[in-house]
Design an enzyme around this catalytic site. Structure first.
Site, PDB file in Angstrom:
ATOM      1  CB  CYS A  61      -0.965  -0.022   1.194  1.00 51.92           C
ATOM      2  SG  CYS A  61      -2.325   1.160   1.050  1.00 51.92           S
ATOM      3  CG  ASP A  64      -5.090   2.121   8.258  1.00 52.76           C
ATOM      4  OD1 ASP A  64      -4.505   1.286   7.551  1.00 52.76           O
ATOM      5  OD2 ASP A  64      -5.368   3.276   7.879  1.00 52.76           O
TER       6      ASP A  64
HETATM    7  C1  RUB Z   1      -3.690   3.055   3.625  1.00 53.41           C
HETATM    8  C2  RUB Z   1      -3.001   2.166   4.595  1.00 53.41           C
HETATM    9  C3  RUB Z   1      -1.752   2.697   5.209  1.00 53.41           C
HETATM   10  C4  RUB Z   1      -2.095   3.252   6.598  1.00 53.41           C
HETATM   11  C5  RUB Z   1      -0.949   4.027   7.184  1.00 53.41           C
HETATM   12  O1  RUB Z   1      -4.952   2.555   3.264  1.00 53.41           O
HETATM   13  O2  RUB Z   1      -3.467   1.105   4.973  1.00 53.41           O
HETATM   14  O3  RUB Z   1      -0.797   1.680   5.343  1.00 53.41           O
HETATM   15  O4  RUB Z   1      -3.221   4.097   6.521  1.00 53.41           O
HETATM   16  O5  RUB Z   1      -0.653   5.141   6.375  1.00 53.41           O
HETATM   17  P1  RUB Z   1      -5.870   3.449   2.298  1.00 53.41           P
HETATM   18  P2  RUB Z   1       0.114   6.423   6.994  1.00 53.41           P
HETATM   19  O6  RUB Z   1      -5.077   3.685   1.059  1.00 53.41           O
HETATM   20  O7  RUB Z   1      -7.093   2.621   2.090  1.00 53.41           O
HETATM   21  O8  RUB Z   1      -6.178   4.731   3.036  1.00 53.41           O
HETATM   22  O9  RUB Z   1       1.395   5.873   7.532  1.00 53.41           O
HETATM   23  O10 RUB Z   1       0.324   7.324   5.817  1.00 53.41           O
HETATM   24  O11 RUB Z   1      -0.756   6.971   8.053  1.00 53.41           O
END
Ligand code: RUB
Length: 264
Positions: free
Chosen positions: A101, A169
């Site tokens: 991701c 998340d």
């Molecule tokens: C994004 C995702 C990321 C976390 C952490 O999912 O799972 O790994 O949100 O991101 P989506 P960060 O694309 O569905 O939002 O470290 O940028 O908070």
């Protein structure tokens, strides 16, 4: 406009827990005090799984000021750099890292390592919305060697990896939530005896009683017509602590036991 921001969050123009929280907090700075609760609830409901925005709102409710909001935004940004510094110490020279991701906190580590060590990154495309491509482009722009692979190819390549680094998340008692497919990678990392690191700031610690895994539109999975056949599209899964080597936070690199002690 609120409806525009909510649409952009839902369609993932803003994606990743921290980015969603920061975009929402920036909007709340311009919101009238009397509308705060109504607007906050709508923003929180747009992507309900990630906990950062929820935790920020809990803080703001105690002191509804622009100063508090700015402090939270700065906290998220500062934590990202600290996670990068702390996490980068775990990574050896000449290593291969798989990521999944697009996570600002996970990429902060990878970018920091790449300043002084030779690394190669394997980015899963991340079905169905291809956030792995954002990751690959971002790393490539910095001159970091990166290869995109399809999600189902993770097992094929895992034996060649040294580490898996992904974001978070929501860090919960039962495990750590992140983009769907993270759990698959963790199981593979265990099978191939690779370190599995999850990176996230402490605003991702999640004590909510009600925890919802967002289910997204099925047309993201299959755009054609399937008469009488159910399609499901969960956006996140929860990786259990037995599969996690360390959780990397701005307060330190933590064992699963340490992390669980921080949760109620
Ligand atoms: C994004 C995702 C990321 C976390 C952490 O999912 O799972 O790994 O949100 O991101 P989506 P960060 O694309 O569905 O939002 O470290 O940028 O908070």
């Amino acid at each position: 406009m609120l409806s525009r921001l909510i649409k952009d969050i839902k369609t993932m123009d803003y994606q990743g827990a921290n980015q969603i929280a920061i975009a929402s907090l920036e909007y709340l700075k311009k919101t009238k005090l009397k509308d705060f609760e109504k607007v906050s609830k709508q923003l929180e409901a747009a992507r309900p799984t990630a906990v950062v925005l929820h935790n920020c709102l809990e803080v703001i409710r105690k002191d509804k000021s622009i100063n508090t909001i700015n402090k939270l935004i700065n906290q998220i940004k500062r934590a990202r750099n600290q996670i990068g510094e702390k996490g980068s110490k775990l990574i050896k020279n000449n290593s291969k890292i798989m990521t999944h991701c697009h996570s600002g906190d996970a990429l902060s580590i990878i970018k920091e390592v790449a300043k002084t060590k030779r690394i190669e990154v394997y980015a899963t495309e991340t079905e169905p919305k291809h956030q792995g491509i954002i990751t690959a482009k971002e790393l490539h722009a910095l001159g970091i060697k990166v290869t995109v692979i399809e999600d189902p190819a993770a097992a094929y390549f895992m034996k060649d990896m040294d580490y898996v680094i992904v974001g978070c998340d929501a860090i919960r008692k039962e495990g750590v939530a992140n983009k769907i497919g993270t759990y698959n990678l963790a199981i593979l990392a265990k099978k191939f005896k690779k370190s599995f690191y999850m990176a996230g700031n402490t605003l991702k610690l999640d004590n909510r009683k009600k925890f919802e895994i967002e289910e997204r539109p099925v047309k993201e999975v299959y755009a054609g017509k399937l008469k009488g056949i159910k399609v499901r599209n969960p956006a996140f899964d929860v990786t259990t602590y037995d599969l996690i080597t360390r959780v990397i936070t701005e307060k330190g690199v933590m064992t699963p036991a340490n992390v669980k002690r921080l949760l109620r």
